[in-house]
Design an enzyme around this catalytic site. Structure first.
Site: not given
Lengths: 467, 440
Positions: A318, A373, A316
């Protein structure tokens, strides 16, 4: 050759096998479960289409397309014959002026759909809607987009619906457009559904023309890459290995590239395809130069570049660290940009060159945990569109394929339930095979696809997410 | 002296096209369950893949193994049949202890020079992990008698001859049959004879590790090695080795020498598994196949010493063979740009260098006016050698030839003439094989 020919360890889709016959088929029907079809895949020498081809449309273009199909020895119909199992329906709508004109041809097409054989094809040939079109023309043309994407979701039994777009006012039977039609009709496009290919230029005729040249042309369609020199990065396994095999099957000399640590698998692939193995890290600054040196030394030229090497480092945003972000960008997009600069500057990469990049549906629709990605894969799409003008001068093209859920060693690691859901989330209700991606790559590499550039072709069975 | 070194006769050139080896693994490690045939086939297949030789009929493939099962009487041919090469490629085994790979290169190169071959692959393989273990001599005699017995009564009588001591297996050793001493014990005597210090040996070992690690880091081996069984670097390589670590190791050879015991596991090569191959060709064949040409195989020389009765150490034969080779080619040590002196033990390399620098040795043993000469240490084993890479006996020659050929090709010309390289490999039985290569 030792165990060089061993098959890839790909998880077989047991569910599709189970519901395709006997008790399983019956059970799935009663319970309303998904019934994915066993898709017909390309085999050299097999018929292009399994059954007659119905060509609909009343324009000159429609007549011309029908003539091309006759030239390909297809059993062509210009009107629906009830109760006949059709192999394909080709809708030629290249002269639309108003959405009102969609009704008649589409209802005629609709009345034929019940007669489609399994693994049939519906292909539209129309023109892209542009800002400079009149609102009526643009509305009609854009309507095709909605029609084909919806129809693709209605078809069953492994049948697909795709479209060819004629840009720059090229004729419906332009060689480039016909190469795209042939790809969509063929089993090469088994896992391509609800997609469009745009032909921007006429291209040179291949596989058409006089009866004398027809035999040679048939040979060309069977070995469309004969005499061409191709490099495939990330070729040691999975999709890259399938691309190497497919390009070699179509006649290309393959230089298989992968990182030195994958060298043993790479050697097996190179020996299997009768090519050469080049152990190389694509992120190295001299990677492009080393590929050119190898190709020039061994073959005197380089014609086809397939940028397939890629990695994932999911997290993620974060929680993303620079290592994960930077390595994905370095391998998946920065390396391609740097190598392309070297290729474009080389006199060895000058004869109708082809660049094909492997993007991803994550780069189109996004994916949780894959900002890095998706940045790299969306970046590939941007790069492809901006590189196309740089190549058109030397008769070259650049395109990308965007795989959806493909059954590889990588996706085999996804937990069972998640994988089972991911497989069914497309119109064909199954995962694709590495070969499906490879067929699309091999198509873009063909001489016949000369006017087909700047395309991003999804190979995803019409995944529910994204376009 | 000629600008380029060519043989006196009008024979054609033999070139090194390239090489391939699998990473070398310490015995009992990554390749513990790989046979010689497995490893040689893998090395061949990697070579075939690198140069696109699938279905190619190569003139001859010659390779061998030092530790060899009797079932592997046709090891090289079997490896060829299992590879992607054409099945119409002839092959033969040869063996000259640790010089096996060198002798394969020289012999095949000579056939190419004479026009008997257009292409050839030289190789070598060894597994210290999968070594043959034989039954004891006593049991072997009994089993052979049993095979010849005709009646059941005879068979029972013969079987009754088996005693517990007959059941202990007979494993191969690195001991010299004529002295009973292991190679390490022999070298320990030589090391002491030439007064080679522990410090000098450890420094050479450290340089070997550092140089090999640096070569990997700059991707030097990308086109020389194909990974195998999860290994992509030599497993003996210790990039983080230090003099402190090496100095703490206890001597393992020559311990009866007391203070003069200097040979440790750090400055001796470990038992190793691995395989290597080298593609050799005539210039015409290489050009016709659009293959690179890295170096010419200029000349080779074998030598041997009487280590049983004479005063020379077991591994000192190259000290005599190199002066003969260079003299024949009109060269001295100063004319050589790269030295590849096989590091069986650090003491072997240093004893050889000491002998060449010794005036008395030069005069009395080599018949020269003085010392043979010095080797510039900056030119010695610059990409590491056996102390770091390991030493699968028969595979070392192929490693050295392919590595040196690439180094020479990268170097190109020195002072207007092609760069020259010298390879020296010592071998059991008091033998040695040396060779001269030249850049293209």
């Amino acid at each position: 050759m030792g165990d060089g020919t061993r098959a890839m360890k790909v998880q077989s889709d047991k569910y599709t096998e189970f519901v395709s016959r006997g008790l399983g088929k019956d059970l799935a029907k009663r319970l309303g479960l998904p019934q994915p079809a066993v898709l017909r895949r390309y085999e050299p020498g097999a018929p292009l289409v399994q059954g007659p081809v119905l060509v609909l449309g009343h324009s000159e273009g429609a007549d011309a397309v029908a003539a091309v199909l006759l030239g390909w020895d297809q059993d062509v119909r210009r009107h629906a014959t009830p109760k006949e199992r059709l192999g394909a329906v080709v809708l030629v709508l290249d002269e639309l002026a108003h959405p009102d004109q969609l009704s008649a041809p589409l209802r005629e097409a609709g009345s034929s759909l019940r007669d489609l054989a399994r693994n049939a094809r519906v292909v539209s040939i129309s023109r892209p809607a542009l800002a400079e079109d009149s609102p009526e023309v643009a509305a009609a043309r854009q309507g095709i987009d909605g029609i084909m994407r919806s129809l693709a979701k209605e078809l069953r039994g492994g049948s697909t619906a795709n479209g060819v777009l004629l840009a720059n006012d090229i004729a419906a039977d332009s060689p480039s457009a016909m190469s795209a039609l042939r790809f969509f009709l063929s089993a090469r496009s088994a896992f391509v559904d609800g997609q469009f290919l745009t032909a921007y230029a006429t291209g040179e005729p291949v596989g058409q023309g006089t009866a004398e040249s027809r035999e040679a042309a048939e040979a060309d369609w069977g070995q469309p890459l004969n005499g061409r020199v191709a490099v495939v990065t990330g070729a040691a396994r999975g999709i890259g290995a399938a691309i190497a095999r497919t390009l070699a099957r179509d006649g290309a000399k393959v230089i298989a590239v992968d990182v030195p640590a994958a060298g043993d698998h790479l050697a097996q692939v190179a020996n299997e395809v009768r090519g050469t193995a080049l152990q190389l890290d694509v992120t190295a600054t001299e990677a492009g130069g080393r590929i050119l040196d190898h190709a020039a030394q061994r073959h005197g030229r380089l014609d086809i570049v397939v940028h397939n090497a890629g990695i994932t480092r999911d997290k993620l945003l974060a929680n993303m660290d620079s290592g994960r972000w930077d390595s994905v960008v370095a391998v998946n997009i920065a390396s391609q940009l740097r190598m392309n600069q070297a290729f474009l500057a080389s006199s060895h990469f000058a004869s109708h060159p082809r660049i094909i990049s492997v993007a991803s549906t994550s780069g189109i629709a996004g994916n949780r945990g894959q900002t890095n990605y998706a940045a790299s894969k969306a970046g590939v799409i941007g790069m492809v569109r901006a590189t196309a003008p740089l190549l058109s001068g030397r008769g070259g093209t650049v395109n990308a394929v965007a795989p959806g859920f493909i059954e590889t060693d990588m996706t085999a690691k996804i937990p069972f339930a998640t994988r089972e859901v991911a497989r069914r989330l497309n119109s064909l209700q199954q995962g694709g095979k590495p070969e499906d991606v490879a067929e699309a790559v091999a198509y873009f590499a063909q001489a016949a696809a000369a006017g087909v550039t700047a395309n991003i072709l999804r190979v995803c069975g019409q995944n529910l997410v994204g376009q | 002296m000629n600008a380029t070194t060519t043989p006196a006769s009008g024979v054609r050139k033999a070139v090194v096209v390239g090489g391939n080896r699998i990473p070398f693994a310490r015995a009992g490690g990554a390749y513990a369950h790989s046979s010689n045939q497995d490893m040689l086939t893998a090395a061949l297949d990697g070579l075939v893949a690198r140069f696109g030789l699938q279905d190619e009929t190569i003139g001859e493939v010659a390779a061998g193994a030092v530790l060899k099962h009797s079932r592997d009487f046709n090891l090289t041919r079997e490896a060829v049949l299992g590879s992607a090469l054409s099945a119409t490629t002839p092959a033969y085994d040869l063996q000259q202890a640790c010089a096996t790979g060198m002798e394969a290169v020289i012999g095949l190169s000579n056939k190419i020079k004479l026009g008997q071959l257009d292409s050839a692959i030289a190789g070598g393989v060894d597994s210290a992990s999968d070594a043959p273990i034989a039954v004891s001599e006593g049991l072997r005699a009994i089993l052979l008698d049993l095979n010849r017995a005709k009646t059941t009564v005879d068979k029972v009588r013969i079987l009754a001859r088996i005693r517990p001591k007959d059941l202990s297996p007979d494993a191969p050793s690195t001991g010299e049959p004529r002295t009973g001493l292991s190679m390490g014990e022999h070298q320990a005597l030589t090391t002491a004879q030439w007064k080679i210090s522990r410090l000098a040996q450890d420094e050479l070992a450290l340089a070997s590790h550092k140089n090999l690690a640096a070569a990997y880091d700059r991707h030097f081996f990308d086109d020389l090695i194909t990974p195998y069984r999860g290994l992509s670097r030599d497993s003996n390589l210790r990039a983080d080795s230090t003099m402190e670590k090496l100095s703490t190791l206890k001597p393992v050879f020559g311990r009866n020498l007391g203070e003069a015991a200097t040979m440790t596991a750090g400055n001796s090569t470990p038992l190793t598994d691995g395989a290597s191959t080298v593609l050799l060709a005539s210039e015409d064949w290489a050009a016709a196949h659009e293959l690179p040409m890295l170096a010419n195989v200029v000349d080779g020389e074998a030598g041997a010493v009487d280590f049983v009765h004479g005063k020379d150490g077991l591994l000192m034969a190259p000290a005599f063979a190199v002066p003969r080779l260079l003299a024949r080619n009109g060269l001295t040590l100063a004319d050589i740009d790269y030295f590849e002196i096989h590091e069986a033990f650090a003491g072997t390399v240093l004893s050889t260098l000491a002998a060449w620098e010794d005036e008395d040795f030069g005069k009395t043993r080599l018949g020269l006016d003085g010392a043979f000469g010095s080797v510039d240490r900056d030119k010695l084993n610059v990409n590491g050698s056996s102390l770091a890479a390991g030493h699968p006996f028969a595979a070392t020659g192929g490693r050295l030839v392919a590595t040196l050929a690439k180094m020479l090709h990268e170097r190109g010309h020195v002072d207007g003439r092609p760069a020259r390289g010298l390879i020296s490999v010592c071998a059991a039985g008091g033998q040695g094989v040396v060779a001269l290569l030249e850049a293209r």
